[in-house]
Design a protein around this motif. Structure first.
Motif, PDB file in Angstrom:
ATOM      1  N   ARG A   1      81.115  16.080  92.713  1.00  0.00           N
ATOM      2  CA  ARG A   1      80.836  17.633  92.605  1.00  0.00           C
ATOM      3  C   ARG A   1      80.342  17.244  91.045  1.00  0.00           C
ATOM      4  N   PRO A   2      78.662  18.795  91.534  1.00  0.00           N
ATOM      5  CA  PRO A   2      78.123  18.481  89.106  1.00  0.00           C
ATOM      6  C   PRO A   2      79.613  19.448  89.346  1.00  0.00           C
ATOM      7  N   GLY A   3      78.743  19.071  87.538  1.00  0.00           N
ATOM      8  CA  GLY A   3      79.352  19.454  86.218  1.00  0.00           C
ATOM      9  C   GLY A   3      80.757  18.778  86.500  1.00  0.00           C
ATOM     10  N   SER A   4      81.587  17.695  87.468  1.00  0.00           N
ATOM     11  CA  SER A   4      82.865  17.103  87.391  1.00  0.00           C
ATOM     12  C   SER A   4      82.867  16.260  86.161  1.00  0.00           C
ATOM     13  N   ALA A   5      84.544  15.551  86.078  1.00  0.00           N
ATOM     14  CA  ALA A   5      84.092  14.821  85.329  1.00  0.00           C
ATOM     15  C   ALA A   5      83.431  13.535  85.409  1.00  0.00           C
ATOM     16  N   LEU A   6      83.263  13.620  87.021  1.00  0.00           N
ATOM     17  CA  LEU A   6      82.477  12.113  87.333  1.00  0.00           C
ATOM     18  C   LEU A   6      81.269  12.837  87.739  1.00  0.00           C
ATOM     19  N   HIS A   7      80.804  13.395  87.237  1.00  0.00           N
ATOM     20  CA  HIS A   7      78.803  13.349  87.441  1.00  0.00           C
ATOM     21  C   HIS A   7      78.321  12.551  86.842  1.00  0.00           C
ATOM     22  N   ALA A   8      78.782  12.161  85.649  1.00  0.00           N
ATOM     23  CA  ALA A   8      77.726  11.012  84.394  1.00  0.00           C
ATOM     24  C   ALA A   8      77.934   9.756  84.439  1.00  0.00           C
ATOM     25  N   LEU A   9      78.541   9.440  86.614  1.00  0.00           N
ATOM     26  CA  LEU A   9      79.333   8.225  86.452  1.00  0.00           C
ATOM     27  C   LEU A   9      78.579   7.968  87.694  1.00  0.00           C
ATOM     28  N   ASP A  10      77.976   6.555  87.436  1.00  0.00           N
ATOM     29  CA  ASP A  10      77.082   5.580  87.720  1.00  0.00           C
ATOM     30  C   ASP A  10      77.103   5.998  89.629  1.00  0.00           C
TER      31      ASP A  10
END
Length: 378
Positions: A179-188
């Motif tokens: 989901r955009p903005g989630s903790a994983l948004h910045a994961l490859d």
């Protein structure tokens, strides 16, 4: 209804191509069939030149030398020691998932070509089963992680964001888009563009003159949820589409499997008649083949009475009526994810550049299960 032989053998090949050599007994347990049935399938596939068989082992045709078979891990089984995964890339995928096994095969090919050792971890279908497998891999010394979480519901997905974001080795998500903005948004991550795939299906039916379209889709994975959302958006925005509806493709296709305790299958034929629909998009392949069989039993012919486009293209071509299907680039997803992880591992100091969220476009495989609507029927 029993699983078609062609579908079961497609699943066998998907597992073997993804993992390499596999023992017949472990493969039978994983696919939930008897050893006798599995051995008969392996013998027939071997005669057809689609795999090689040895003493209790099935392996890909391309394997030059016998390799140690990789058994299907069982829920709760501990790794043999802390060095089991040392220096390897951990591949973490759900059990009994032919779609993701094709993705896994692409990743495996790229990693082996790079000389990278692989440690495969298969988790059961229960909620939260990914985390113990990842923790075992990290305790065993895995240096990188490729993972395709099951995420049957949005709540399961959200619950995994925190701990997965805290993994301390380079990690790439396969066929998942957080989901955009989630903790994983910045994961490859490397994922199919399922909006585009859904667009291909709707566009194909509209171009053939269909104006009333039904989507019968699963709702128990990120891919399924993306397809359902994309279909609603696309159908509502297309002026040519006069009517549309979304239903579950099978009683077990939702995140809560108890929602249909009686096991009743959706009556797609009745819905088509009720809505006056002449076109249908069916997700995923296995459900699509079953639904087409039930349509035939109800007197609805494909494509004469209803044009069908399947979504997944794992076994869509194997039905009595080969199904036109949207084909996500499954193996390419795995290959691209592995190449991205290799890039990260080549820069241990962390100077690896920006996070990458890669999307690959599906294609449409036309096989004749959809035909032009005659003007009198429009």
């Amino acid at each position: 209804m029993r699983e078609p032989v062609e579908l079961r053998r497609k699943r066998i090949l998907a597992v073997i191509h993804a993992r390499g050599a596999v023992s017949v007994s472990a493969l039978a347990a994983e696919l939930d069939v008897s050893v006798v049935t599995l051995r008969r399938d392996v013998e027939e596939l071997s005669r057809e030149g689609k795999l090689r068989r040895g003493h209790g082992v099935a392996r890909p045709v391309g394997d030059a030398e016998p390799t140690t078979p990789v058994p299907a891990p069982r829920a709760g089984k501990r790794d043999e020691g802390p060095s089991a995964d040392g220096g390897a890339v951990a591949l973490v995928v759900p059990e009994r998932h032919s779609y993701l096994y094709e993705t896994l095969h692409g990743a495996r090919t790229a990693l082996e070509q790079a000389g990278m050792r692989i440690a495969l971890h298969i988790f059961p279908q229960s909620a939260g089963a990914e985390r113990p497998q990842v923790e075992r891999a990290l305790q065993g010394g895995a240096r990188g992680l490729l993972i395709a979480p099951r995420w049957r519901s949005a709540a399961e997905e959200e619950a995994d964001y925190g701990w997965l974001a805290g993994v301390t080795v380079p990690t790439v998500l396969m066929e998942r888009r957080p989901r955009p903005g989630s903790a994983l948004h910045a994961l490859d991550s490397v994922c199919s563009d399922h909006w585009y795939g859904t667009h291909l299906a709707v566009e194909h039916l509209v171009a053939l003159g269909h104006r009333r379209i039904v989507l019968a889709a699963r709702n128990d994975s990120p891919t399924a949820r993306s397809i359902r959302a994309a279909f609603a958006e696309i159908a509502a925005a297309r002026p040519e589409v006069e009517d549309w509806a979304v239903v579950l493709s099978s009683p077990n296709a939702g995140p809560d499997r108890s929602a249909a305790p009686d096991g009743a299958a959706p009556d797609l034929a009745a819905l088509l008649r009720e809505r006056g629909a002449t076109g249908a998009v069916l997700h995923g392949d296995e459900d699509a083949l079953m639904l087409v069989q039930r349509l035939a039993e109800s007197g609805v012919r494909v494509p004469q009475d209803c044009s069908v486009v399947a979504y997944d293209d794992v076994v869509a071509a194997l039905g009595g009526t080969p199904l036109t299907a949207v084909a996500p680039p499954k193996a390419d997803i795995g290959r691209a994810a592995a190449e991205l992880l290799l890039h990260r591992l080549a820069h241990p100091a962390g100077a690896t550049g920006p996070v990458r969220r890669t999307e690959l476009l599906p294609s449409l495989e036309v096989r004749g299960s959809a035909q032009r609507l005659h003007r009198a029927e429009q």
